[in-house]
Design a protein around this motif. Structure first.
Motif, short mmCIF file in Angstrom:
data_model
loop_
_atom_site.label_atom_id
_atom_site.label_comp_id
_atom_site.label_asym_id
_atom_site.label_seq_id
_atom_site.Cartn_x
_atom_site.Cartn_y
_atom_site.Cartn_z
N LEU A 165 -1.41 48.42 -42.55
CA LEU A 165 -1.84 49.52 -41.77
C LEU A 165 -2.11 50.56 -42.97
CD1 LEU A 165 -2.27 50.97 -39.17
CD2 LEU A 165 0.04 51.57 -39.03
N PHE A 166 -3.31 51.25 -42.80
CA PHE A 166 -3.43 52.30 -43.76
C PHE A 166 -3.67 53.78 -42.80
CE2 PHE A 166 -5.13 48.77 -46.32
CZ PHE A 166 -4.59 49.01 -47.42
N ILE A 167 -3.08 54.72 -43.18
CA ILE A 167 -3.11 55.96 -42.64
C ILE A 167 -4.05 56.92 -43.77
CG2 ILE A 167 -2.31 58.00 -41.33
CD1 ILE A 167 -0.13 55.96 -40.54
N GLY A 168 -5.19 57.42 -43.17
CA GLY A 168 -5.87 58.41 -44.02
C GLY A 168 -5.28 59.97 -43.99
N LYS A 169 -4.96 60.38 -42.91
CA LYS A 169 -4.42 61.67 -42.81
C LYS A 169 -3.55 61.82 -41.47
CE LYS A 169 -7.49 64.44 -45.32
NZ LYS A 169 -6.90 65.23 -46.37
N ARG A 170 -2.44 62.51 -41.60
CA ARG A 170 -1.71 62.77 -40.55
C ARG A 170 -1.35 64.35 -40.20
NH1 ARG A 170 4.34 61.96 -42.57
NH2 ARG A 170 4.34 63.45 -44.26
N ASP A 171 -1.14 64.76 -39.14
CA ASP A 171 -0.79 66.20 -38.82
C ASP A 171 0.29 65.93 -38.03
OD1 ASP A 171 -0.94 68.88 -38.52
OD2 ASP A 171 -2.64 68.87 -37.16
N ILE A 172 1.39 66.22 -38.44
CA ILE A 172 2.57 66.39 -38.02
C ILE A 172 2.92 67.31 -36.70
CG2 ILE A 172 5.08 66.75 -38.31
CD1 ILE A 172 4.69 65.50 -41.05
N ARG A 173 2.21 68.67 -37.06
CA ARG A 173 2.17 69.55 -36.04
C ARG A 173 1.56 68.99 -34.45
NH1 ARG A 173 3.17 75.16 -38.58
NH2 ARG A 173 3.77 74.43 -40.74
N SER A 174 0.43 68.47 -34.73
CA SER A 174 -0.52 67.99 -33.57
C SER A 174 0.02 66.63 -33.24
CB SER A 174 -1.57 68.22 -33.62
OG SER A 174 -2.29 67.43 -34.66
N GLN A 175 0.79 65.99 -34.05
CA GLN A 175 1.12 64.64 -33.94
C GLN A 175 0.05 63.64 -33.69
OE1 GLN A 175 4.53 63.45 -33.12
NE2 GLN A 175 4.95 65.49 -34.19
N THR A 176 -1.06 63.90 -34.68
CA THR A 176 -2.26 62.93 -34.70
C THR A 176 -2.48 62.28 -35.99
OG1 THR A 176 -3.56 64.93 -35.27
CG2 THR A 176 -3.53 64.45 -32.75
N LEU A 177 -3.00 61.37 -35.93
CA LEU A 177 -3.47 60.37 -37.19
C LEU A 177 -5.05 60.30 -37.10
CD1 LEU A 177 -0.86 57.62 -36.92
CD2 LEU A 177 -0.49 59.39 -38.28
N LYS A 178 -5.45 60.11 -38.32
CA LYS A 178 -6.90 60.24 -38.69
C LYS A 178 -7.34 59.09 -39.70
CE LYS A 178 -7.72 65.21 -37.37
NZ LYS A 178 -8.09 66.37 -37.79
N ASP A 179 -8.35 58.61 -39.27
CA ASP A 179 -8.83 57.56 -40.43
C ASP A 179 -7.67 56.37 -40.74
OD1 ASP A 179 -10.36 56.15 -42.08
OD2 ASP A 179 -9.82 57.25 -43.82
N VAL A 180 -7.16 55.73 -39.38
CA VAL A 180 -6.32 54.66 -39.32
C VAL A 180 -7.24 53.28 -39.47
CG1 VAL A 180 -4.51 53.72 -37.95
CG2 VAL A 180 -4.58 56.08 -37.76
N ARG A 181 -6.66 52.44 -40.34
CA ARG A 181 -7.52 51.26 -40.60
C ARG A 181 -6.24 50.31 -40.43
NH1 ARG A 181 -9.64 51.71 -46.31
NH2 ARG A 181 -8.20 53.47 -46.21
N VAL A 182 -6.72 49.12 -39.54
CA VAL A 182 -5.80 47.97 -39.68
C VAL A 182 -6.32 46.82 -40.17
CG1 VAL A 182 -4.45 46.25 -37.99
CG2 VAL A 182 -4.74 48.94 -37.49
N VAL A 183 -5.93 46.42 -40.97
CA VAL A 183 -6.51 45.04 -41.76
C VAL A 183 -5.50 43.82 -41.45
CG1 VAL A 183 -6.97 44.14 -44.12
CG2 VAL A 183 -7.30 46.64 -43.87
N MET A 184 -6.29 42.73 -41.11
CA MET A 184 -5.53 41.69 -40.58
C MET A 184 -5.54 40.64 -41.91
SD MET A 184 -4.90 42.19 -37.42
CE MET A 184 -4.19 40.59 -36.98
N MET A 185 -4.39 40.27 -42.10
CA MET A 185 -4.15 39.30 -43.15
C MET A 185 -3.71 37.67 -42.73
SD MET A 185 -4.27 41.51 -45.78
CE MET A 185 -3.54 40.80 -47.17
N GLU A 186 -4.30 36.91 -43.40
CA GLU A 186 -3.97 35.59 -43.23
C GLU A 186 -3.84 34.84 -44.68
OE1 GLU A 186 -6.01 32.01 -40.89
OE2 GLU A 186 -6.00 33.58 -39.68
N ASN A 187 -2.40 34.36 -44.85
CA ASN A 187 -2.14 33.83 -46.02
C ASN A 187 -2.42 34.90 -47.37
OD1 ASN A 187 -1.36 31.44 -44.74
ND2 ASN A 187 -3.46 30.42 -44.74
#
Length: 187
Positions: A160-182
Motif C-alpha cells: 500500500l502506498f499513500i501519497g498524501k494524508r490530512d490528519i485534520r480532515s481524516q482523508t488520504l489522497k493518491d492511494v495505490r494498492v499494488v498486488m504482489m505474487e511471489n
C-alpha cells in the motif's frame, strides 16, 4: 564512624538521585520516540494525552534505570573515596571495607525491594495501560499511523502506498494498492 557513614550515604544518595534522573530521562525519551513518533506529529493528540503516556511509561522505564543508577552511583562514590585515599586511611585506622560500605549495602537493599515491587506489579500494569491507551488513540485516529510516501507491507500479497494524508480532515489522497505474487507485481 557515624561521620564517615553519613558522608558516604549523603554522597551516594545525591549521586543516585542524579543518575536516576539522567538514566530515566534518556530511556524515557528513547522509548517515547520509538512508541509514539506517529502521535507526536498528530495535532489532534493533546499535551495532556502525551503527558499521560509519559506517566504510564515511567514505571516501565524505572525498572531498567534503577539498577543502572545504583551501579553508577556506587561506582562514582567508591571511585571518589578511593581516589581521595579515604579507603587507605580507613584501612590504616582498622576499619574494614565492609564497615565502610555498610550504608551502601543498605541503600542497595532498599532499592532492590523497590525494584522488585516495580518490576512485579507496577511496571506490567502501567505497560498494559499504556498499550490500551495507545490502541484507543489509534482506533479514534487510524490515519495517524500511516506515513506518506512509504510502502506499507503489512498485508499479505499487497503493498500500500499513500501519497498524501490530512490528519485534520481524516482523508488520504493518491492511494495505490499494488498486488504482489511471489514478490512480483501482478496486473
Amino acid at each position: 564512624m557515624k561521620i564517615l557513614h553519613r558522608h558516604l550515604l549523603t554522597s551516594h544518595l545525591l549521586n543516585l538521585g542524579l543518575t536516576l534522573v539522567v538514566f530515566t530521562f534518556v530511556l524515557l525519551l528513547g522509548n517515547i520516540f520509538k512508541e509514539l513518533v506517529s502521535l507526536l506529529a498528530n495535532p489532534n493528540v493533546g499535551l495532556l494525552t502525551l503527558g499521560h503516556f509519559f506517566l504510564l511509561l515511567l514505571p516501565y522505564i524505572l525498572s531498567f534505570s534503577m539498577p543502572m543508577a545504583l551501579m553508577a552511583a556506587t561506582l562514582l562514590v567508591m571511585g571518589r573515596v578511593s581516589a581521595d585515599n579515604e579507603l587507605t586511611a580507613c584501612r590504616a585506622c582498622g576499619v574494614s571495607l565492609f564497615e565502610v560500605a555498610l550504608p551502601l549495602f543498605g541503600v542497595a537493599a532498599v532499592l532492590s525491594f523497590a525494584s522488585l515491587y516495580v518490576n512485579s506489579s507496577v511496571a506490567p500494569m502501567t505497560k498494559y495501560l499504556f498499550n490500551q491507551a495507545f490502541i484507543e488513540i489509534i482506533l479514534k485516529q487510524p490515519i495517524a499511523l500511516l506515513e506518506e510516501g512509504q510502502p506499507i507491507r503489512d498485508f499479505p500479497n499487497m503493498v500500500l502506498f499513500i501519497g498524501k494524508r490530512d490528519i485534520r480532515s481524516q482523508t488520504l489522497k493518491d492511494v495505490r494498492v499494488v498486488m504482489m505474487e511471489n514478490n512480483e507485481v501482478t496486473q
